[in-house]
Enzyme design. Structure first.
Site, PDB file in Angstrom:
ATOM      1  N   ARG A 225      86.978  76.723 121.063  1.00  0.00           N
ATOM      2  CA  ARG A 225      87.809  76.459 119.880  1.00  0.00           C
ATOM      3  C   ARG A 225      89.286  76.754 120.110  1.00  0.00           C
ATOM      4  NH1 ARG A 225      85.151  79.795 115.572  1.00  0.00           N
ATOM      5  NH2 ARG A 225      86.553  78.786 114.095  1.00  0.00           N
TER       6      ARG A 225
ATOM      7  N   ASN B 262      89.114  83.519 118.171  1.00  0.00           N
ATOM      8  CA  ASN B 262      88.367  82.315 118.525  1.00  0.00           C
ATOM      9  C   ASN B 262      89.230  81.072 118.481  1.00  0.00           C
ATOM     10  OD1 ASN B 262      85.641  83.488 118.830  1.00  0.00           O
ATOM     11  ND2 ASN B 262      86.012  84.070 116.711  1.00  0.00           N
TER      12      ASN B 262
HETATM   13  C1  UD1 Z   1      78.673  88.880 118.199  1.00  0.00           C
HETATM   14  C2  UD1 Z   1      77.506  89.634 117.608  1.00  0.00           C
HETATM   15  C3  UD1 Z   1      77.742  89.773 116.112  1.00  0.00           C
HETATM   16  C4  UD1 Z   1      79.038  90.468 115.840  1.00  0.00           C
HETATM   17  C5  UD1 Z   1      80.194  89.765 116.553  1.00  0.00           C
HETATM   18  C6  UD1 Z   1      81.436  90.601 116.461  1.00  0.00           C
HETATM   19  C7  UD1 Z   1      75.647  88.994 119.028  1.00  0.00           C
HETATM   20  C8  UD1 Z   1      74.432  88.177 119.144  1.00  0.00           C
HETATM   21  N1  UD1 Z   1      76.322  88.897 117.880  1.00  0.00           N
HETATM   22  O1  UD1 Z   1      78.747  87.631 117.572  1.00  0.00           O
HETATM   23  O2  UD1 Z   1      76.675  90.533 115.535  1.00  0.00           O
HETATM   24  O3  UD1 Z   1      79.293  90.531 114.443  1.00  0.00           O
HETATM   25  O4  UD1 Z   1      79.879  89.601 117.948  1.00  0.00           O
HETATM   26  O5  UD1 Z   1      82.525  89.893 116.976  1.00  0.00           O
HETATM   27  O6  UD1 Z   1      75.972  89.737 119.927  1.00  0.00           O
HETATM   28  N2  UD1 Z   1      79.994  86.550 125.615  1.00  0.00           N
HETATM   29  C9  UD1 Z   1      79.693  86.465 126.945  1.00  0.00           C
HETATM   30  N3  UD1 Z   1      78.645  85.722 127.341  1.00  0.00           N
HETATM   31  C10 UD1 Z   1      77.849  85.074 126.467  1.00  0.00           C
HETATM   32  C11 UD1 Z   1      78.154  85.165 125.100  1.00  0.00           C
HETATM   33  C12 UD1 Z   1      79.212  85.908 124.690  1.00  0.00           C
HETATM   34  O7  UD1 Z   1      80.399  87.047 127.777  1.00  0.00           O
HETATM   35  O8  UD1 Z   1      76.893  84.440 126.915  1.00  0.00           O
HETATM   36  C13 UD1 Z   1      81.129  87.349 125.192  1.00  0.00           C
HETATM   37  C14 UD1 Z   1      82.205  86.539 124.510  1.00  0.00           C
HETATM   38  O9  UD1 Z   1      83.154  86.074 125.454  1.00  0.00           O
HETATM   39  C15 UD1 Z   1      82.819  87.549 123.556  1.00  0.00           C
HETATM   40  C16 UD1 Z   1      81.664  88.496 123.244  1.00  0.00           C
HETATM   41  O10 UD1 Z   1      80.700  88.301 124.247  1.00  0.00           O
HETATM   42  O11 UD1 Z   1      83.851  88.272 124.183  1.00  0.00           O
HETATM   43  C17 UD1 Z   1      81.054  88.221 121.888  1.00  0.00           C
HETATM   44  O12 UD1 Z   1      80.589  86.889 121.884  1.00  0.00           O
HETATM   45  P1  UD1 Z   1      80.777  85.934 120.627  1.00  0.00           P
HETATM   46  O13 UD1 Z   1      80.128  84.635 120.912  1.00  0.00           O
HETATM   47  O14 UD1 Z   1      82.170  85.949 120.179  1.00  0.00           O
HETATM   48  O15 UD1 Z   1      79.930  86.782 119.589  1.00  0.00           O
HETATM   49  P2  UD1 Z   1      79.263  86.260 118.278  1.00  0.00           P
HETATM   50  O16 UD1 Z   1      78.101  85.429 118.644  1.00  0.00           O
HETATM   51  O17 UD1 Z   1      80.294  85.709 117.414  1.00  0.00           O
END
Ligand code: UD1
Ligand code: CA
Length: 473
Positions: free
Chosen positions: A29, A239
């Site tokens: 995004r 984001n």
């Molecule tokens: C996650 C939490 C959610 C919380 C939110 C807070 C989970 C399932 N959910 O949501 O409860 O309220 O964060 O911001 O954890 N990332 C990786 N690899 C992946 C996926 C994500 O490195 O495969 C990293 C992203 O770059 C980011 C962080 O993990 O820095 C969080 O990922 P993001 O997708 O933003 O989290 P949400 O699903 O929104």
């Protein structure tokens, strides 16, 4: 991309704390070619903020889980205390944390942060570690008026974690809960990695949720303590570029507040930008539309007028920067006055009380104490002695089309207006150059150099011309 080192975690004794920063997310995004965590807020890439917070909280080792743009991220953040793990496919936050397992041997506390959540404070990380105690777990939560699509946190009667439910998987009742998961945790290893290994993607996003593993820890003996953030902004993630601008402003405001409480006047904070690593001393006054960037340091009692732009620049005490001046990589000693509309380029050093005025450009040059270049001049690759005066329109002709050459102007010299100093050349101490001179040879100390064609006056020329015209017409 990473070869785990054997000596990686042999700290022995007390439970080591390893910070893991999740930073593999695609950041679609952002609509950018740059990996999300390399976008800048508050003058630094997003990832720099959680990394430094983890360092300040005393984590001796940091693991960055990178994915999108991993090589660039690794290049930018390579450091002795940072290890990089590649998450090739982003299968969820649980899968991301699991990548760090080889870097966390035996018993440890794992502090989990997100690479795109830059406002996290070191005090919060310390509080999480304290709440986790010796072998327990803790997570940060916040109560929001508009919890949007963040994960909802359900608590037990005694205020510990019952479960984390992702918005997409939540029932209407659960969605009505205003307590959200900030995505910051202190978790016990190896227990957390055992739970991660058991995860299944049975959810709305078909991902491996870290939140499910934390919920599983909540069912175990110690449970998971909830740490409420006093300032919910700390949980703000980036984001989109709209959110990038929001966290940028908050980071700058934080810096400005810190400076104001330490005795710096910032007349219009919302029109001022000061980067995190900048220092400003007491009783300096900063007018609107001023930017102080990079590793700049501003002394006490300075005044920075509207439109001053400083980067990697050091000012002594009682320096005045007049409006719309650009200072980049310069050192300005105490009592100097610069501008309006001056430009100091890298390698400039102004001695105490020197003066550089409007439309003067200085590059890789030293001006001695009390020297002046007040109007419309170019001073490059030059050494200017104390109290020398550079007249209006003076140019150091330092470039011959191939190489740069030095100009040396002695103490107390007077370089007349519009003098062209063809480098390499020296103007001696106390010497004078006549206005409009082209100086190609060294001028001895105390001499007057005149390098221009002599003036001739043709008496009565205008009448003679008129007479000629009248005769023709
Ligand atoms: C996650 C939490 C959610 C919380 C939110 C807070 C989970 C399932 N959910 O949501 O409860 O309220 O964060 O911001 O954890 N990332 C990786 N690899 C992946 C996926 C994500 O490195 O495969 C990293 C992203 O770059 C980011 C962080 O993990 O820095 C969080 O990922 P993001 O997708 O933003 O989290 P949400 O699903 O929104
Ligand atoms: Ca997600």
């Amino acid at each position: 991309m990473v070869v785990p080192r054997e000596d990686a975690l042999s700290t022995g004794g007390a439970r080591p704390v390893v910070a893991v920063v999740l930073a593999a997310g695609l950041g679609t995004r952002m609509k950018s070619r740059l990996p999300k965590v390399l976008h800048e807020a508050g003058g630094r890439p997003l990832l720099a903020w959680p990394l430094d917070a983890a360092r300040a909280a005393g984590c001796a080792r940091i693991v960055v889980v990178a994915g999108h743009g991993a090589e660039e991220v690794q290049r930018r953040f390579a450091a002795d205390d940072v290890r990089f793990m590649l998450q090739e496919r982003q299968l969820g936050t649980g899968h991301a944390l699991a990548q760090a397992a080889p870097e966390v041997e035996g018993e440890a506390t794992v502090l989990v942060l997100s690479g795109d959540v830059p406002l996290v404070r070191v005090e919060t990380l310390r509080a999480l570690l304290a709440a986790a105690g010796d072998c327990g777990a803790a997570m940060a939560v916040a109560d929001l008026d508009a919890p949007a699509s963040l994960g909802r946190v359900l608590a037990t009667n005694d205020g510990r974690l019952a479960a984390i439910v992702e918005f997409k998987d939540a029932t209407p009742d659960q969605r009505a809960v205003r307590t959200i998961n900030a995505g910051l945790y202190a978790l016990p290893a190896p227990a957390i990695f055992d739970e991660l290994a058991r995860l299944r993607p049975n959810n709305a996003q078909a991902e491996l949720y870290l939140t499910d593993a934390v919920t599983a820890l909540a069912q175990q003996s110690g449970g998971v303590a909830l740490h409420r953030l006093a300032d919910p902004d700390e949980a703000l993630g980036v984001n989109t570029r709209v959110e990038l601008a929001q966290v940028h402003r908050l980071l700058v405001e934080r810096k400005l507040q810190e400076l104001m409480l330490a005795g710096v006047t910032v007349l219009e904070p919302q029109r001022t930008r000061i980067d995190a690593e900048v220092t400003v001393s007491q009783d300096t006054v900063i007018h609107p539309d001023v930017s102080i960037l990079g590793k700049s340091a501003v002394g006490a009692g300075c005044t920075l007028h509207q439109g001053a732009w400083l980067r990697d620049t050091t000012l002594g005490d009682d320096v005045t920067i007049e409006p719309h001046s650009v200072l980049d990589g310069a050192i300005v000693e105490s009592g100097c006055r610069v501008g309006p509309f001056a430009r100091l380029r890298p390698g400039t050093r102004l001695g105490a009380g020197a003066r550089v005025g409007n439309f003067v450009e200085v590059k890789a040059s030293r001006l001695g104490a009390g020297a002046k270049a007040n109007h419309l001049a170019y001073v490059g690759d030059a050494t200017v002695g104390e109290k020398a005066n550079i007249g209006a329109g003076v140019v150091t002709c330092n470039y011959d089309g191939e190489k740069k050459h030095p100009t040396d102007i002695g103490a107390g010299a007077f370089v007349g207006s519009d003098t062209m100093l063809v480098a390499p050349v020296r103007v001696g101490s106390g010497a004078t150059t006549a206005a409009g001179s082209v100086i190609t040879k060294d001028v001895p100390d105390g001499a007057l150099a005149i390098g221009r064609s002599r003036q001739r006056n043709l008496e009565g020329w205008q009448q003679r011309r008129k007479k000629k015209r009248d005769e023709k017409g």
